[in-house]
Design an enzyme around this catalytic site. Structure first.
Site, PDB file in Angstrom:
ATOM      1  CG  HIS A 110      -7.040 -86.563 -36.526  1.00  0.00           C
ATOM      2  ND1 HIS A 110      -8.055 -86.652 -37.772  1.00  0.00           N
ATOM      3  CD2 HIS A 110      -7.650 -85.062 -35.991  1.00  0.00           C
ATOM      4  CE1 HIS A 110      -8.379 -85.805 -38.311  1.00  0.00           C
ATOM      5  NE2 HIS A 110      -8.911 -84.572 -36.817  1.00  0.00           N
ATOM      6  CD  GLU A 128      -5.977 -91.818 -36.886  1.00  0.00           C
ATOM      7  OE1 GLU A 128      -6.714 -92.512 -37.684  1.00  0.00           O
ATOM      8  OE2 GLU A 128      -5.469 -91.295 -37.022  1.00  0.00           O
ATOM      9  CB  THR A 160     -40.556 -85.925 -13.418  1.00  0.00           C
ATOM     10  OG1 THR A 160     -42.250 -85.507 -13.886  1.00  0.00           O
ATOM     11  CG2 THR A 160     -40.167 -87.219 -14.431  1.00  0.00           C
ATOM     12  CD1 TRP A 163     -31.816 -81.267  -3.636  1.00  0.00           C
ATOM     13  CD2 TRP A 163     -32.026 -81.717  -6.617  1.00  0.00           C
ATOM     14  NE1 TRP A 163     -31.371 -80.308  -4.566  1.00  0.00           N
ATOM     15  CE2 TRP A 163     -31.073 -80.585  -5.805  1.00  0.00           C
ATOM     16  CE3 TRP A 163     -32.114 -82.027  -7.663  1.00  0.00           C
ATOM     17  CZ2 TRP A 163     -30.518 -80.263  -6.844  1.00  0.00           C
ATOM     18  CZ3 TRP A 163     -31.618 -81.406  -8.938  1.00  0.00           C
ATOM     19  CH2 TRP A 163     -31.018 -79.827  -8.436  1.00  0.00           C
ATOM     20  CG  ASP A 203     -36.558 -76.573 -12.125  1.00  0.00           C
ATOM     21  OD1 ASP A 203     -37.454 -76.160 -10.821  1.00  0.00           O
ATOM     22  OD2 ASP A 203     -36.403 -77.704 -12.770  1.00  0.00           O
ATOM     23  NE  ARG A 215     -23.926 -76.772 -10.791  1.00  0.00           N
ATOM     24  CZ  ARG A 215     -24.404 -77.206 -11.616  1.00  0.00           C
ATOM     25  NH1 ARG A 215     -24.615 -76.940 -12.634  1.00  0.00           N
ATOM     26  NH2 ARG A 215     -25.209 -77.896 -10.955  1.00  0.00           N
TER      27      ARG A 215
END
Length: 365
Positions: free
Chosen positions: A52, A54, A166, A175, A205, A212
């Site tokens: 962590h 600390e 959309t 696009w 799609d 990426r």
């Protein structure tokens, strides 16, 4: 607390941001050790099971050969007080002999929740809490949500035309926004514990939904909501592992075929032949998911919004119009009164390449 405290806490928060993509399921935490006005050590939380913030800061001080005893520790989240995958950080600070600890916010984890601060105070260490608390909370918005609500923080990312469309009526959508916006979208994927989509988007799609365009050592869990298990076994999203398919019906043969590919399958039905969205999110929280990014079409976006499960929208608007025959961002059905509308609170507006990005929280209650 004075101006110097704010400077060092800002540094601790900056360090915490370095773990934006990697600390899950743990919170993003930074720590700065200051003695006689000089930084003697600093660090941020490493991937789960490792140090962590600390402990990293104390190790940094040791590596530099600098004295920690009597120092002030600036920590963006209350030091833990329990044994998990690592020992308590409060114990490490006590053993190191720090004189003062400044904490941005109390840990919402019920296993800590003030106990780390109490342990430090019991050891005679001065503790002050609340400096830059809002910034710390924003950085760990998903962790806070999971600990206090038992639900991850759910963002829905949508790319659309200026008139809120959309895709064309025939489904063509690639696009609408430009390359800069698409790259920016991968930042939101990278910081998320899981990326969620619906089966219609997968069938249309065949997207991978992997990160990426941003450098990261961790890929988020990919979640497909598929009530009738229609997902093709050759779908790109099933490649590379770390995939969960959530169904509403238990098709034993298809489940075995998916599991043979290394895909995890869960069944959460709502009684109407659909995936139980709230149960799915509770399950994701139970396996340590803090932030979920939804990249889906109008059906899933609408269902999540109508169920009151969306916390935040990340909207990319392209400078173009697609007309009223094109598909909208969310299928909400007919609203008969303005009281049924989904109200938002603007959080951020900026230009990304040629497009406009708006972040907005969904107002609830």
């Amino acid at each position: 607390m004075d101006a110097a405290d704010s400077v060092w806490m800002a540094r601790a928060l900056h360090l915490a941001e370095r773990g934006l993509f990697t600390t899950t399921p743990n919170p993003r935490v930074g720590c700065v050790l200051v003695r006689d006005g000089m930084v003697v050590g600093e660090g941020y939380t490493q991937p789960a099971g490792q140090n962590h913030a600390e402990v990293e800061a104390l190790a940094d001080a040791h590596a530099r050969g600098l004295e920690v005893r009597g120092a002030t520790a600036y920590v963006s989240l209350e030091p833990c007080s329990h044994f998990g995958r690592t020992p308590p950080c409060a114990d490490a600070l006590i053993a190191a002999g720090v004189a003062r600890v400044v904490v941005a916010m109390q840990d919402p984890n019920p296993l800590v929740a003030g106990q780390g601060i109490a342990k430090l105070q019991a050891a005679g260490i001065a503790v002050e809490c609340g400096l830059m608390e809002a910034d710390a909370g924003k950085l760990n918005i998903g962790f806070v949500s999971r600990m206090t609500r038992g639900m991850p923080w759910l963002r829905s990312k949508v790319a659309m035309s200026l008139d809120g469309r959309t895709a064309l009526a025939n489904g063509v959508s690639q696009w609408i926004t430009g390359e800069a916006a698409r790259r920016d979208g991968h930042f939101w994927r990278a910081r998320s514990c899981a990326v969620m989509t619906g089966i219609d988007t997968v069938l249309a799609d065949d997207a991978q939904l992997s990160v990426r365009h941003v450098e990261t050592a961790r890929q988020p869990l990919r979640v497909v909501l598929d009530s009738r298990l229609r997902i093709p076994l050759e779908a790109k999203i099933l490649q590379g592992g770390n995939v969960l398919v959530v169904a509403a019906t238990a098709d034993a043969a298809k489940m075995r075929a998916l599991e043979h590919l290394g895909v995890k399958v869960a069944v959460f039905a709502d009684g109407a032949g659909r995936v139980d969205l709230a149960a799915t999110l509770r399950h994701l929280a139970s396996i340590g998911c803090n932030e979920i990014l939804v990249e889906a079409g109008r059906t899933l976006n609408g269902a999540l919004l109508k169920a009151g499960l969306v916390d935040e929208l990340v909207l990319y608007f392209a400078p173009q119009l697609l007309g009223d025959m094109a598909r909208g961002m969310a299928q909400l059905g007919e609203l008969t009164g303005l009281g049924q509308r989904v109200e938002l609170e603007w959080q951020d507006v900026r230009q990304v390449g040629k497009d406009l990005r708006i972040q907005a929280k969904v107002k609830k209650g």
